[in-house]
Write a protein that holds these residues in place. Structure first.
Motif, PDB file in Angstrom:
ATOM      1  N   LYS A  19       6.595   5.975   3.257  1.00  0.00           N
ATOM      2  CA  LYS A  19       7.047   4.625   2.984  1.00  0.00           C
ATOM      3  C   LYS A  19       7.561   3.956   4.248  1.00  0.00           C
ATOM      4  CE  LYS A  19       8.412   5.169  -1.885  1.00  0.00           C
ATOM      5  NZ  LYS A  19       9.532   5.019  -2.840  1.00  0.00           N
ATOM      6  N   ILE A  20       7.423   2.637   4.302  1.00  0.00           N
ATOM      7  CA  ILE A  20       7.987   1.882   5.408  1.00  0.00           C
ATOM      8  C   ILE A  20       9.504   2.077   5.415  1.00  0.00           C
ATOM      9  CG2 ILE A  20       8.386  -0.445   6.319  1.00  0.00           C
ATOM     10  CD1 ILE A  20       5.664  -1.209   5.201  1.00  0.00           C
ATOM     11  N   GLY A  21      10.037   2.476   6.553  1.00  0.00           N
ATOM     12  CA  GLY A  21      11.467   2.722   6.666  1.00  0.00           C
ATOM     13  C   GLY A  21      11.881   4.104   6.216  1.00  0.00           C
ATOM     14  N   GLY A  22      10.928   4.907   5.746  1.00  0.00           N
ATOM     15  CA  GLY A  22      11.254   6.247   5.261  1.00  0.00           C
ATOM     16  C   GLY A  22      10.906   7.323   6.264  1.00  0.00           C
ATOM     17  N   ASN A  23      11.394   8.514   6.026  1.00  0.00           N
ATOM     18  CA  ASN A  23      11.147   9.650   6.916  1.00  0.00           C
ATOM     19  C   ASN A  23      10.308  10.742   6.261  1.00  0.00           C
ATOM     20  OD1 ASN A  23      12.747   8.628   9.103  1.00  0.00           O
ATOM     21  ND2 ASN A  23      14.594   9.199   7.945  1.00  0.00           N
ATOM     22  N   LYS A  24      10.315  10.772   4.945  1.00  0.00           N
ATOM     23  CA  LYS A  24       9.615  11.831   4.223  1.00  0.00           C
ATOM     24  C   LYS A  24       8.169  11.424   3.944  1.00  0.00           C
ATOM     25  CE  LYS A  24      13.745  13.589   1.868  1.00  0.00           C
ATOM     26  NZ  LYS A  24      14.366  13.866   0.543  1.00  0.00           N
ATOM     27  N   GLU A  25       7.275  12.398   4.050  1.00  0.00           N
ATOM     28  CA  GLU A  25       5.880  12.187   3.707  1.00  0.00           C
ATOM     29  C   GLU A  25       5.601  12.780   2.329  1.00  0.00           C
ATOM     30  OE1 GLU A  25       3.509  13.774   6.879  1.00  0.00           O
ATOM     31  OE2 GLU A  25       3.456  11.818   7.877  1.00  0.00           O
ATOM     32  N   LYS A  26       4.631  12.207   1.659  1.00  0.00           N
ATOM     33  CA  LYS A  26       4.277  12.676   0.323  1.00  0.00           C
ATOM     34  C   LYS A  26       2.764  12.811   0.211  1.00  0.00           C
ATOM     35  CE  LYS A  26       4.698  11.640  -4.597  1.00  0.00           C
ATOM     36  NZ  LYS A  26       5.289  10.751  -5.631  1.00  0.00           N
ATOM     37  N   ASP A  27       2.305  13.928  -0.356  1.00  0.00           N
ATOM     38  CA  ASP A  27       0.879  14.122  -0.588  1.00  0.00           C
ATOM     39  C   ASP A  27       0.403  13.207  -1.708  1.00  0.00           C
ATOM     40  OD1 ASP A  27       0.698  16.127   1.322  1.00  0.00           O
ATOM     41  OD2 ASP A  27       1.199  17.706  -0.110  1.00  0.00           O
ATOM     42  N   VAL A  28      -0.797  12.633  -1.537  1.00  0.00           N
ATOM     43  CA  VAL A  28      -1.396  11.819  -2.593  1.00  0.00           C
ATOM     44  C   VAL A  28      -2.846  12.248  -2.782  1.00  0.00           C
ATOM     45  CG1 VAL A  28       0.081   9.782  -2.412  1.00  0.00           C
ATOM     46  CG2 VAL A  28      -1.911   9.989  -0.912  1.00  0.00           C
TER      47      VAL A  28
ATOM     48  N   LEU B  27       0.806  -1.219   0.000  1.00  0.00           N
ATOM     49  CA  LEU B  27       0.000   0.000   0.000  1.00  0.00           C
ATOM     50  C   LEU B  27       0.842   1.273   0.000  1.00  0.00           C
ATOM     51  CD1 LEU B  27      -2.788  -0.991   2.538  1.00  0.00           C
ATOM     52  CD2 LEU B  27      -3.118  -0.493   0.112  1.00  0.00           C
ATOM     53  N   PHE B  28       1.862   1.310   0.852  1.00  0.00           N
ATOM     54  CA  PHE B  28       2.590   2.557   1.080  1.00  0.00           C
ATOM     55  C   PHE B  28       3.992   2.578   0.488  1.00  0.00           C
ATOM     56  CE2 PHE B  28       0.054   1.575   5.025  1.00  0.00           C
ATOM     57  CZ  PHE B  28      -1.068   2.265   4.619  1.00  0.00           C
ATOM     58  N   GLY B  29       4.504   1.407   0.067  1.00  0.00           N
ATOM     59  CA  GLY B  29       5.861   1.331  -0.442  1.00  0.00           C
ATOM     60  C   GLY B  29       6.866   1.176   0.693  1.00  0.00           C
ATOM     61  N   HIS B  30       8.119   0.942   0.343  1.00  0.00           N
ATOM     62  CA  HIS B  30       9.163   0.847   1.367  1.00  0.00           C
ATOM     63  C   HIS B  30      10.493   1.343   0.826  1.00  0.00           C
ATOM     64  CE1 HIS B  30       9.668  -3.337  -0.481  1.00  0.00           C
ATOM     65  NE2 HIS B  30      10.869  -2.805  -0.617  1.00  0.00           N
ATOM     66  N   GLU B  31      11.376   1.671   1.756  1.00  0.00           N
ATOM     67  CA  GLU B  31      12.731   2.084   1.415  1.00  0.00           C
ATOM     68  C   GLU B  31      13.648   0.854   1.418  1.00  0.00           C
ATOM     69  OE1 GLU B  31      13.673   5.033   0.552  1.00  0.00           O
ATOM     70  OE2 GLU B  31      12.007   6.320   1.178  1.00  0.00           O
ATOM     71  N   LYS B  32      14.659   0.892   0.603  1.00  0.00           N
ATOM     72  CA  LYS B  32      15.643  -0.187   0.553  1.00  0.00           C
ATOM     73  C   LYS B  32      16.242  -0.416   1.939  1.00  0.00           C
ATOM     74  CE  LYS B  32      20.022  -1.407  -1.698  1.00  0.00           C
ATOM     75  NZ  LYS B  32      21.058  -0.967  -2.665  1.00  0.00           N
TER      76      LYS B  32
END
Length: 393
Positions: free
Chosen positions: A272-281, A218-223
């Protein structure tokens, strides 16, 4: 004469498309790499580009960027394998007109090309010219034949009326219905009638995704965010940005994912899972379930606040057994499609089959009917399908 540039490093695909499109009275040039494609683009100046996503020297995203930098209004259609559909949707967001998946079907390609050219020119070929170039296979199908039809019974007309009412809005929708009754088709029809129709329609079967991977999907993830996360992943919310996200069997989502989903629905921002930045959708959400979510909420299996966020509008898809007058309409529509798939010319169903179809309970609904029709067409050696070839589940 409209001009089409084909870019594909598979010589067989280029040859087949070249021959087919020339028979449709298009002027065609082919290129075996992205570099050659860009060179021919400048010299040939096509009206449309049909390109494979995976090229030897660049991918579809790179090609699209190069093309759009020089000819921003030139329509580009991407050819992709089934496993690359999510990537193709991302390319759509970057300016591709549409994509077609392998294996390639002539009618689908031709239909997509016509729509792309029409989007630029505002006109289509005359009926006389279409008749002149029509292939034998396309004669079996209606032009621009939809992938799904809605019946003419009272129940189906009521369903269509509800779709027509809610589609132009941005309301969230809950679709209820038995398995196989056509809930995703209803969701897709809502999308196609909305102002988001030119943006992606992305679907997820929540019952087919493990608890561990639901959040990533759903939200994606970081490497490196968890074991097995070897690359960054774009989530479905991001893929559906500007369009519609359809969550089938949403009641199967793990409770902790429901908490994260509620926050996204409220704030329209993802992380994203493991991420710090938020993004508008900007995503319209349509969900489906074969059981009432309010009952699941009362049992503590589904968040009540999330239910009320989704429940701006409800649609109930009737089971096929409650649409007796639609059964043969669906069966004949399915037979048209399987005739094309099998290169057959079966005319219809015997009177005995019609009686059996109308009296059968169809617990698997439209999906079960489709399977029965396809099997019967495969086994039939006659022009009329008989009961002997109709094996019910």
């Amino acid at each position: 004469m409209e001009k089409i540039l084909i870019i594909d490093d598979d010589a067989d695909v280029c040859l087949l498309l070249d021959r087919f499109l020339k028979r449709q009275s298009y002027e065609v040039e082919v290129a075996s790499s992205g570099k050659l494609g860009m060179e021919k683009l400048m010299a040939f100046k096509p009206d449309l580009i049909l390109s494979d996503f995976k090229l030897g020297d660049m991918n579809g995203a790179d090609l699209l960027t190069n093309v759009k930098s020089k000819f921003p209004n030139l329509p580009v259609i991407i050819i992709t394998g089934y496993s690359d559909i999510k990537v193709a949707i991302e390319v759509l967001k970057n300016g591709a007109f549409d994509y077609v998946t392998k294996p390639l079907f002539p009618d689908e390609i031709l239909d997509t090309i016509k729509k792309a050219l029409k989007s630029v020119s505002g006109s289509v070929k005359t009926e006389a010219k279409e008749e002149k170039v029509e292939t034998e296979k396309s004669k079996k199908t209606k032009k621009d034949k939809p992938k799904y039809i809605f019946g003419k019974s009272f129940a189906s007309k009521n369903l269509v009326n509800q779709i027509n009412v809610v589609a132009p809005t941005d309301f969230s929708v809950i679709i209820y219905g038995e398995s196989g009754s056509g809930k995703e088709a209803v969701a897709n029809e809502i999308h196609l009638q909305s102002k988001r129709k030119n943006k992606p329609f992305v679907a997820m079967d929540c019952g087919a995704v493990s608890k561990e991977l639901a959040g990533s999907e759903l939200f994606g993830h970081e490497k490196g965010s968890f074991t097995g996360a070897i690359n960054d992943k774009v989530g479905l919310f991001e893929l559906a940005d500007g369009g519609t996200l359809f969550l089938d069997e949403v009641g199967n989502l793990p409770y902790d994912i429901q908490v994260s989903l509620l926050r996204v629905v409220q704030e329209r921002r993802i992380k994203k899972i493991g991420g710090n930045k938020e993004k508008d959708v900007d995503v319209r959400i349509i969900v489906a379930s074969n059981t009432k979510l309010i009952n699941a909420a009362k049992e503590g299996k589904f968040r009540e606040d999330l239910y009320y966020r989704f429940n701006e509008f409800e649609i109930e898809v009737p089971p096929l057994r409650d649409r007796e007058n639609d059964i043969m309409m669906y069966a004949e529509f399915m037979l048209e499609n399987v005739n094309v798939d099998l290169d057959k010319d079966i005319k219809g169903f015997s009177d005995e089959v019609v009686e059996v179809f109308k009296s059968y309970p169809w617990h698997g609904n439209i999906r079960e009917l489709k399977n029965v029709v396809r099997r019967a067409a495969l086994l039939s050696q006659a022009e009329i399908i008989k009961v002997a070839t109709c094996r019910m589940n």
